[in-house]
Design an enzyme around this catalytic site. Structure first.
Site, PDB file in Angstrom:
ATOM      1  N   ASP A 393     -18.672  29.204 -25.584  1.00 54.23           N
ATOM      2  CA  ASP A 393     -19.325  29.776 -26.778  1.00 54.23           C
ATOM      3  C   ASP A 393     -20.747  29.939 -26.441  1.00 54.23           C
ATOM      4  OD1 ASP A 393     -17.073  29.834 -28.386  1.00 54.23           O
ATOM      5  OD2 ASP A 393     -17.268  27.731 -29.102  1.00 54.23           O
ATOM      6  N   TYR A 476     -15.198  28.322 -36.025  1.00 55.49           N
ATOM      7  CA  TYR A 476     -15.565  27.070 -35.709  1.00 55.49           C
ATOM      8  C   TYR A 476     -17.122  26.927 -36.149  1.00 55.49           C
ATOM      9  CZ  TYR A 476     -11.741  24.041 -34.125  1.00 55.49           C
ATOM     10  OH  TYR A 476     -10.739  23.095 -34.326  1.00 55.49           O
TER      11      TYR A 476
END
Length: 760
Positions: A393, A476
């Protein structure tokens, strides 16, 4: 100026000093916007948390450089803002006054203009990443606040016409290109982070593809073609998928949006996945398999969908009548014994530097630089639509670029100081991230307590300084929180929340790799493994690294009664030795010690990293994710500091074949004995989703501690006041003020029964 606005002294005109006193930071040509506090008390019961606005009155302050007032030539303590009793202050940096300051809007603009003049930013070239370049440590150590310094930035450029990657080093100060290198196109190199432009293009490319449209029509989903969500997903690396070749590409899954505003994550179209070439801008493979029905139950999470809102919780209001205990000068923060510099960039997000502890008249170094520069989210599913998932990420999506504006009363509760940040867009223009970093104090329960033999209790309350930010990557959301405590401890906590990623299945069936969290919605087992980088400096840069664990002794000559145990102390002298796993059964910790300084009992001063010891990467050694996320196979790596070693999976983990970053650097097996040491600590949850994680997952907490061990000569909180409340004060002759007495006691303890009017 309204009541509650921050008041400043007259502008200071400061000359280039021959000496800056300890504990003092010189403000140099600084412009900072400070937004006033809100006019109403914040509460935790707010029905709605909105993004920050830019409509509050502001005060512009400029510090010059002609002279230093005599009052500022001697050591001084920091001066918190006593008018900041509730609500917020917001700092917006407009100039760099410290070599480690984050990039500001004018600097990002300067980089773009420099690249354009040099011919590097042309029609098809995009700025995939722009990061500030820290000066060499020796340069930073020699710098005196107030003196000029060079500012540099590193730009990663992507030519969207042919996929060429170029790294360019720019001197912002001199407005020139220092160095430009075209990077080789190899599997080892990988690909630059996904552009925002690519995020938005994927859906249009997919929906224009005849093969994908046919798959939707075959499933009877033609009515959703125009309204569905097609996700842009980093694809992993699989050399056996020969159609990928050397393409820069993304995978895309499809989700239905039955009604405008519906959460797409509740309606995955199972068995349909496409590959999209982002240079040619076309779909080059469609996988269409099965006829599993898409779940119809909504996954909406608003109060309108899930309410009505409960009314049983009563409001919590947090105020500090005398203002916070911290002070902010530019990006330098002082709170009690702690001093640190707050930074931010588009990849790592929050960066903390020059972390020191005030011990008497000395600011003792603890950490030179701290951040969470990478994380990986590997999935354990074997299905064609999910086996490839292993998101990096930070390296693939840029955590900082995806950081959230934080709202008062929701993301942050209390007396808050926010820092705005700036990142670049794909064309190199500055983008302001409002209130991206939140800082405040929190009460943290009991610091220490003891009741003596006469029954008299002594209690002191703990408090911590909290510095945090949140980033949203697709489904998320991740919060990164750094806590600084009164006793010298540092805690790092990652908070994982958001919407779990799922696929469709037959309701009520069992799947060894997925759990059913809503009828027909199955979510794969997966991990979130964060990597914290701590460039430690315990009383300086010459440190040693040790592994400590408890050791039970067998009954025998050394343990006649069988009750004894001791501890082991293994010195990790080189990088190959310093690749370690946690062990909860032995209470294993890792201690960093000064190689030259001792405490008052003659032992080296030190700090201990205390891990949680949750699972590391569970993928097999012959998997591609094991190579790409090799940093995540150990709880700890220790390396010797090198200027260009910043990211544990390498600079470009997207589509990389792996073995970059830590496994490559540590082949040199450099010495860690009395050296400048960097700790890389992996932590985070392994997630077996549950029904309670839907439709939005409650926060999952993971982290570690970095605690002093022999660093200080005694408990540094012995001088805390008996009570943290504002009413706990004493008046003349030691009598309790305002009718209070003894603070934590119900009786009169001031010893002045005749003169005290406390009534106790």
């Amino acid at each position: 100026m309204r009541p509650g606005d921050l008041a400043f002294p007259s502008p200071l005109v400061l000359a280039s000093p021959a000496r800056v006193p300890p504990g003092f930071v010189l403000i140099h040509r600084r412009q900072m916007r400070v937004t006033s506090g809100e006019s109403v008390a914040q509460t935790a019961s707010s029905a709605h948390c909105s993004a920050p606005t830019d409509k509050s009155p502001v005060i512009e302050v400029t510090y010059g450089e002609d002279h230093i007032p005599d009052s500022m030539r001697t050591p001084m303590t920091h001066q918190p803002d006593t008018t900041h009793t509730h609500g917020k202050r917001v700092s917006t940096p407009l100039d760099a006054v410290h070599p480690l300051d984050p990039l500001n809007a004018s600097e990002i603009t300067s980089v773009r203009e420099t690249l354009e003049r040099a011919g590097h930013l042309t029609e098809h070239v995009r700025m995939a990443m722009l990061l500030p370049v820290d000066p060499p440590k020796a340069t930073l150590a020699a710098w005196v606040p107030g003196e000029p310094f060079e500012r540099r930035a590193s730009a990663t450029l992507l030519d969207r016409s042919d996929g060429t990657h170029t790294e360019v080093l720019v001197s912002i100060t001199e407005e020139k290109v220092v160095e430009a290198n075209e990077l080789p196109s190899t599997p080892e190199r990988g690909q630059a982070a996904v552009l925002m432009e690519e995020f938005f293009e994927v859906a249009d490319i997919v929906k224009a593809d005849a093969g994908w449209r046919a798959a939707m029509e075959r499933r009877g989903l033609a009515d959703y073609i125009e309204t569905c969500f097609c996700s842009p997903l980093a694809p992993g690396y699989f050399p056996d998928e020969t159609e990928d070749g050397s393409r820069r590409y993304l995978r895309s899954l499809t989700y239905l949006v039955p009604n405008e505003g519906d959460s797409p994550w509740a309606h995955p179209v199972e068995g349909l996945i496409v590959k999209v070439d982002m240079i040619e801008r076309k779909v080059f493979k469609v996988h269409d398999e099965g006829d599993v029905a898409t779940p119809t139950k909504h996954g909406n999470y608003s109060i309108e969908a899930q309410g009505p809102a409960r009314t049983s919780l009563k409001p919590i209001e947090i105020t500090q009548p005398e203002g916070p205990s911290f002070s902010v000068e530019a990006n330098v923060v002082r709170w009690e014994n702690w001093t640190l510099h707050v930074g931010f960039n588009s990849r790592e997000g929050l960066v903390l530097s020059d972390i020191t502890w005030r011990d008497g008249t000395e600011d003792r170094p603890v950490i030179t630089r701290a951040s969470v520069p990478e994380m990986v989210v590997p999935y354990g599913d074997v299905d064609e639509t999910r086996y490839w998932v292993s998101y990096f990420d930070a390296g693939e999506y840029l955590l900082g670029r995806n950081a959230n504006p934080l709202a008062l009363g929701c993301d942050c509760l209390g007396v808050i100081h926010y820092f705005d940040g700036f990142v670049n867009d794909d064309l190199g223009h500055p983008v302001k991230l409002d209130q991206v970093i939140c800082m405040h104090e929190e009460d943290y329960g009991i610091q220490w307590k003891h009741t003596d033999l006469d029954g008299k209790p002594d209690t002191r309350r703990s408090r911590r300084l909290v510095i945090s930010y949140f980033a949203t990557i697709g489904n998320y959301d991740y919060g990164f929180f750094w806590y600084f405590y009164l006793d010298g401890s540092i805690q790092v906590e990652a908070k994982a929340t958001g919407v779990v990623f799922g696929g469709s299945g037959v309701p009520g069936t069992d799947n060894p790799f997925n759990t059913e969290i809503s009828p027909g919605l199955f979510t794969p087992v997966h991990q979130h493994i964060f990597s914290a980088r701590l460039d430690v400096a315990i009383d300086g840069e010459d440190n040693t690294l040790h592994e400590i664990g408890v050791v039970p002794l067998p009954t025998g000559p050394l343990n006649r009664r069988g009750n004894a145990f001791t501890w082991s102390d293994r010195k990790l002298t080189c990088e190959q030795d310093a690749q370690r796993m946690a062990d909860g059964l032995t209470g294993r910790v890792w201690e960093v010690r000064s190689a030259h300084r001792k405490n008052y009992v003659g032992k080296p001063t030190g700090y201990r990293l205390i891990p949680e010891g949750k699972p590391v990467l569970l993928a097999q050694p012959d998997s591609t994710v094991f190579a790409r996320a090799n940093f995540a196979t150990k709880h700890l790596w220790g390396t010797r500091y090198a200027e260009d070693e910043r990211y544990p999976a390498g600079t470009f983990p997207s589509q990389s074949s792996g073995w970059q970053g830590l496994p490559a650097w540590t082949k040199a097996n450099r010495s860690l004995d009395g050296e400048d040491i960097v700790l890389w600590h992996q932590f985070g949850p392994t997630h077996l989703p549950r029904t309670e994680d839907w439709p939005v997952m409650p926060v999952d907490y993971s982290g570690f501690w970095f605690k002093p061990h022999g660093f200080l000569d005694q408990n540094p909180t012995m001088d805390l006041p008996e009570d943290a409340r504002a009413a706990c004060g004493t008046g003349g002759a030691g009598c309790c003020a305002d009718g209070t007495c003894g603070c934590c006691s119900d009786g009169c303890n001031c010893g002045n029964a005749d003169g005290c009017a406390c009534g106790k």
